[in-house]
Design a protein around this motif. Structure first.
Motif, PDB file in Angstrom:
ATOM      1  N   CYS A 102       2.632  -3.255  -6.605  1.00 43.46           N
ATOM      2  CA  CYS A 102       3.720  -3.215  -5.629  1.00 43.46           C
ATOM      3  C   CYS A 102       3.413  -4.120  -4.438  1.00 43.46           C
ATOM      4  O   CYS A 102       2.352  -4.016  -3.824  1.00 43.46           O
ATOM      5  N   CYS A 143       3.610  -1.948  -0.803  1.00 43.00           N
ATOM      6  CA  CYS A 143       2.518  -1.054  -0.360  1.00 43.00           C
ATOM      7  C   CYS A 143       1.167  -1.522  -0.890  1.00 43.00           C
ATOM      8  O   CYS A 143       0.153  -0.895  -0.620  1.00 43.00           O
ATOM      9  N   GLY A 149       1.265   3.132  -3.002  1.00 42.45           N
ATOM     10  CA  GLY A 149       2.354   4.046  -3.370  1.00 42.45           C
ATOM     11  C   GLY A 149       3.385   4.105  -2.259  1.00 42.45           C
ATOM     12  O   GLY A 149       3.054   4.389  -1.109  1.00 42.45           O
ATOM     13  N   CYS A 150       4.645   3.801  -2.612  1.00 38.66           N
ATOM     14  CA  CYS A 150       5.716   3.866  -1.613  1.00 38.66           C
ATOM     15  C   CYS A 150       7.021   4.168  -2.357  1.00 38.66           C
ATOM     16  O   CYS A 150       7.009   4.389  -3.562  1.00 38.66           O
ATOM     17  N   CYS A 154       8.018   1.668  -5.313  1.00 37.12           N
ATOM     18  CA  CYS A 154       7.308   1.804  -6.594  1.00 37.12           C
ATOM     19  C   CYS A 154       7.268   3.259  -7.024  1.00 37.12           C
ATOM     20  O   CYS A 154       6.502   3.616  -7.921  1.00 37.12           O
TER      21      CYS A 154
HETATM   22 ZN   LIG Z   1       4.838   0.558  -3.415  1.00 38.18          ZN
END
Ligand SMILES: [Zn+2]
Lengths: 335, 793
Positions: free
Chosen positions: A256, A259, A263-264, A267
């Motif tokens: 991604c 981020c 993790g965001c 994604c």
């Molecule tokens: Zn992300």
């Protein structure tokens, strides 16, 4: 004598600076450089001096004369442009500009990258037959992808192509092996339209067949394309994915970009974004198209141009790509 | 007779697109699972096996829930809907106010005193209507066992009062969601056992081998059961009857695990069949046994009267001649094993995937069972599943006993497959040479036997991978490379190849260049209009396109465009309401009598007052586009409109040399006026394939003249019936060795009179022209012009 001349220069330059129009310039010129000017007089009296003095004085006179000439010239230019035109240079610019479809822009970016790697850019028809769209791609008649409800059928075994992959078949038929092609194009699926579903969308098919084409080759090519498109080094990973015309088949994810893997929402927390299906060309596909799978291997990939354009332009409504609404189109540029 | 509704088929509660996996169940198949990080393993699983969408820890939000015994039930609370309970929680008794109505003295239940936590909610003492409640009673839903939330949980009498409920019920589990799509070609991963086998392969953990259980055969009078199969769609069918069931004996732990996996099981037979389905993947079906003796399976005949909702796509199971289920899809309502049924028939079968798919689609009933049957699961597992179901049934319900012989019709036996993989091919795919030992160890971890030969590996594929998954050498290469780990491959650049295919690209390059010029030089917007016509637009202009190719399975906008102009006009004209002037273009394919044609359409809209200028602008653009490619002569000749939407009065054909490549025209005002009263639309439609055929090599370098060029300008007044074309025709017939070129440099039109100024360029190739030569040329030219036109002097 020297100081007298320098004082004279100062006076001349001051008068030039104060001049209001070109007639004044003419007067100043004759006053300081004319036959009766002081400088002319000094010059003509040089013969009365010693050789040494002659040289020094002559030099000073010439320098001063040149400086005055230059100043006159510059002032004259200034006066001319100030007086010749009367325009409003603060008017707004004409914002009327044309635009290319974001699909064309993104597609061309990918094509340019592939061309550098020796891929030819080809195309195929939007109306296909069952053979090219399915059979020759190792998709048997019982395969769910051939269900009536997903495909627009035209009767007599014709259909609107559901992917750009039939371009692989057409390229193999036309060029045989070895082969490197990319085919951007429009595809159709029988879908209800909403912000994330369209019945008309754009893909780019890539295919490379040669002796000893390997999985690492595929990884290299995909990584290069995506790094160039996103203008930064992207991390890719392959996961097993199933498509009848490749084996092994992969889903390709990129780390991604928002981020960087932490993790965001983009994604969905996984740190990875699923981007394109790819894989080593299925031996059955090579065989069907008269290429010996024991001699040649190859890879193929499908890039969703619509998806790519959505990411690049931060568009979250897929319907924009088939709009003919100028209010939308005007926002896109040419690059 | 009716088709079954919900309850007759095994349904995942939420949806059918993914499956939920219990790590507790996986652990039961692995003997060295302690080394596995059950939260972290799924990343590796995703890149080596199948996509994991979500990992969720269950039970961690519940703590301090203890087994309790109800010692008193008082109804005399201020609110009749509430009960005041006294419960023994081991070390003391506490008072709890509850709305649950199922409490009785001596009931073993679960409650949570203060400081405990139920589903993330911290429990505190609470005063309700003046009475202190020192905790809460817990329902099955509170513990995640089922959806039941109005009743207190009724626990078995053996549970010891005062113990933590987690000592008895495995609330702590890790549930993993896997996308079904990514399992499309992995039939072996449709059960927990298969997933455990995969985890063993990627981690090196040890998998417990399957052992077929020993079945307690207790029924004295085993009745005769027969099965006959009349369809090739049945690969294998096995069934056995069981009686003496107590459907109430539902194991809480198993029920919890099924609930975590998305299934609600309220009866013993539901629970056991679901559990064994999730273990091995093959659907285990239980139906009510009302004296079944003979079973037959065949495709449904349309003339059958027994069940009007079935059709000839359905494979049907008949018991004693009556339909009891649509094979692989659903059990008919009348045969469902309900809560009071004590005799059942257990069936496990393997059907042809395509038949089941067609059958379920025809009934609009794709469900968990049919989806499993579509995956070509391993028929070798049929008996294992059936025995496993029996074994669990008898463990949970000791009174259950087999009441028939086993039937097992195995028509299409699944064989092991042997594949030869050449070492050369493996190396070519991998991009490096892998050691024999590594190849062997990877394949062995996947249960595949390998014989290493000089140049090849001979690999035996287990049946559970051989149904449709692993068929040839490329499939084996996939197995080796994914277990080796795609992350471990070093990217390798392609070897440089001579540009043998460059020529194939020229078409694309020209197309892109044209688009770029139209957008950047002429400020036009590129559009993509749909490949089908818009019905409303056709109707509004009275156009009939029913001769075009039509999409069979589309109800509106189904005619494929046969002219690009109409398509672009239809999809852009509404802009005229907001924009006084705009320009768009499209390069797209149309279909004319089934033959594809690529066209370029340029459309300019402006106020009707400006139509002359707009027309000229379109003409200039077309000219410019052609001149970008070639030096060939471009001419425009008056013609008739070929498209119905174009006004016949002002149409020009576009020629390159003798070849007509397209047309320019004005859209009929009555069409334009529907959208904007004062607008006019000018369009050019060009056959893009003919445009591409233009000979680009015809660029001819021409030396600039060595001697001075003299220019002579003459203005010609045109009469009402005269136009430029006539002047052009007249001039083109004039020849003089001195005349190099002429062109229109100015035009003037005051409504009364039109004047055109033409500039003539003359020169001599060997010397400077003498003034008498110039004068001579002028006189001659003027006299020629004067014969036909009025020249101003
Ligand atoms: Zn992300």
């Amino acid at each position: 004598m020297d100081e007298e001349l320098l004082e004279l220069k100062k006076q001349a330059l001051q008068e030039i600076a104060n001049a209001q129009d070109s007639s004044e310039i003419v007067q100043i010129k004759s006053k300081y450089l004319g036959k009766r000017s002081q400088i002319s007089r000094v010059m003509s009296s040089l013969k009365n001096y010693s050789i040494e003095e002659r040289r020094t004085l002559g030099q000073i006179c010439n320098t001063i004369k040149n400086e005055i000439v230059e100043a006159l010239k510059a002032k004259n230019n200034q006066l001319i442009s100030e007086t010749s035109y009367s325009i409003d240079i603060t008017m707004p610019v004409d914002e009327d500009r044309g635009s290319l479809s974001p699909i064309t822009i993104v597609g061309n970016e990918v094509c340019e990258i592939l061309e550098k790697m020796g891929f030819a850019i080809v195309s195929g028809p939007e109306i296909e037959d069952e053979y090219h769209n399915f059979d020759a791609l190792n998709i048997p008649s019982t395969h769910p992808a051939r269900d009536m409800q997903d495909t627009y059928w035209l009767g007599s075994h014709k259909l609107l192509r559901t992917h750009t992959s039939p371009c692989q078949v057409r390229a193999m038929e036309k060029y045989g092996a070895p082969l490197r092609i990319a085919a951007p194009g429009r595809c159709f699926r029988n879908e209800d339209i909403d912000a994330s579903h369209e019945n008309t969308f754009f893909q780019l098919e890539g295919m490379c067949i040669d002796k000893n084409i390997s999985i690492p080759n595929l990884i290299y090519v995909m990584k290069s394309i995506l790094s160039e498109i996103f203008d930064q080094e992207v991390q890719v990973r392959l996961r097993p994915g199933y498509f009848p015309f490749v084996e092994p088949g992969f889903e390709l994810d990129i780390k991604c970009l928002i981020c960087e893997g932490a993790g965001c929402s983009t994604c969905k927390g996984s740190g990875w974004i699923e981007l394109c299906p790819c894989g080593m060309i299925h031996p059955n596909v090579l065989r069907i198209n008269n290429i010996d799978p024991n001699e040649y291997s190859g890879f193929a990939f499908g890039i969703g141009l619509t998806r790519l354009a959505m990411m690049k332009y931060h568009i979250n409504d897929i319907r924009v790509f088939n709009t003919c609404n100028l209010e939308e189109l005007e926002q896109f540029g040419i690059v | 007779m009716q088709l079954g509704g919900i309850g007759t088929v095994r349904y995942r509660i939420e949806r059918n697109e993914s499956m939920l996996i219990s790590c507790n169940l996986l652990k039961s198949y692995l003997s060295s699972d302690t080394l596995i990080d059950w939260l972290g393993i799924w990343e590796l699983f995703t890149i080596s096996s199948a996509e994991v969408e979500r990992v969720e820890e269950k039970g961690k939000n519940t703590s301090g829930v203890i087994v309790a015994k109800v010692t008193n039930v008082a109804k005399n609370t201020p609110d009749v809907r509430l009960n005041l309970l006294t419960v023994d929680i081991g070390n003391r008794e506490i008072q709890i106010i509850t709305s649950a109505t199922n409490a009785y003295i001596g009931m073993i239940t679960a409650c949570c005193p203060e400081n405990g936590m139920v589903n993330g909610k911290r429990i505190t003492k609470l005063e309700i209507l003046g009475i202190m409640s020192e905790g809460v009673c817990v329902s099955e839903k509170d513990l995640g066992i089922s959806q039941e939330h109005t009743l207190m949980i009724d626990l078995p009498k053996e549970y010891m009062v005062g113990r933590d409920i987690k000592e008895y019920i495995n609330l702590d589990d890790i549930i993993v969601e896997i996308d079904n799509k990514s399992l499309t070609n992995r039939p072996d991963l449709w059960g927990h056992y298969g997933i455990a086998r995969e985890i063993a392969a990627i981690t090196g953990a040890k998998l417990n081998k399957l052992v077929d259980p020993i079945i307690k055969d207790t029924e004295d009078s085993v009745k005769t059961l027969t099965a006959t199969v009349h369809s090739d769609a049945v690969n294998r069918y096995a069934a056995i009857k069981v009686s003496g069931l107590n459907q109430k004996l539902v194991d809480l732990n198993m029920k919890l695990m099924m609930h975590y996996c998305g299934y609600e099981c309220s009866t013993l037979s539901d629970l056991v069949s679901t559990y064994t389905t999730l273990e091995y993947g093959l659907p285990v079906v239980v139906v009510n046994d009302d004296g079944i003796e003979n079973i037959s399976i065949k495709m449904h005949q349309d003339n059958e009267q027994n069940c009007i909702e079935l059709n000839s796509d359905n494979l049907v199971v008949y018991a004693n001649g009556n339909p009891i289920e649509v094979a692989g899809v659903c059990v008919l309502e009348s045969s469902v094993a309900t809560a009071d049924c004590s005799s059942i028939l257990i069936e496990v079968a393997n059907y042809d995937a395509t038949t089941i798919r067609k059958s379920s689609i025809s009934l609009h009933n794709r469900n968990d069972m049919s989806i499993r049957h579509e995956k070509s699961l391993d028929p070798e597992m049929v008996l294992t599943s059936l025995y496993r179901c029996l074994q669990i049934l008898q463990t949970l319900c000791p009174s259950a006993c087999v009441s028939s012989n086993l039937v097992d019709v195995y028509k299409n036996k699944q064989k092991q497959r042997v594949i030869t993989l050449s070492k050369k091919k493996l190396s070519s795919y991998l991009g490096f040479n892998m050691d024999d030992s590594m190849v062997v160890s990877i394949l062995n971890s996947l249960d595949m036997d390998v014989i290493v030969e000089q140049d090849a590996y001979v690999v035996t594929i287990p049946t559970y991978r051989a149904t449709k998954d692993i068929e040839q050498d490329a499939d084996v290469i996939e197995e080796i490379s994914r277990i080796y780990g795609y992350d471990n491959f070093e990217p390798q650049p392609l070897e440089l190849q001579l540009d043998t295919m460059r020529h194939a690209t020229s078409e694309y390059s020209i197309e892109y260049k044209v688009k770029e010029v139209l957008a950047s030089k002429y400020n036009l917007h590129e559009v993509h209009s749909y490949i089908w016509y818009d019905d409303d637009f056709l109707k509004s202009i009275g156009a009939d396109k029913s001769d075009c190719m039509a999409i069979v399975n589309k109800t509106s906008n189904r005619y494929i465009r046969d002219e690009l102009g109409m398509s672009v006009l239809a999809s852009t004209i509404y802009n005229a309401r907001k924009y006084s002037r705009y320009g768009v273009f499209e390069i797209g394919t149309i279909y004319n009598s089934n033959i594809p044609k690529k066209q370029l359409c340029i459309l300019l809209c402006d106020s009707a007052k400006m139509v002359g200028e707009t027309y000229q602008h379109v003409k200039n653009i077309v000219y410019g586009l052609i001149r970008n490619l070639t030096n060939e002569s471009v001419t425009f000749l008056k013609a008739d409109a070929i498209n119905s939407y174009m006004d016949n009065a002002n149409v020009l054909n576009i020629y390159i040399n003798e070849l007509c490549i397209g047309q320019i025209g004005i859209v009929i005002p009555s069409i334009t006026n529907r959208y904007a009263k004062t607008a006019a639309v000018v369009m050019a439609v060009i056959d893009f394939e003919k445009y591409l055929e233009i000979d680009v090599t015809s660029y001819d370098y021409q030396k600039p003249p060595k001697y001075p060029v003299v220019t002579l300008d003459y203005t010609i007044s045109l009469k009402k019936n005269e136009n430029y074309q006539m002047l052009e025709n007249w001039l083109s017939n004039y020849s003089s060795p001195l005349l190099k070129s002429y062109n229109l440099i100015d035009s003037y039109d005051n409504g009364q009179k039109r004047k055109l100024t033409i500039r003539f360029k003359i020169s001599h190739s060997d010397r400077t022209l003498r003034s008498e030569e110039i004068r001579g040329f002028a006189e001659e030219l003027l006299s020629y012009l004067g014969r036909q036109f009025e020249v101003e002097t």
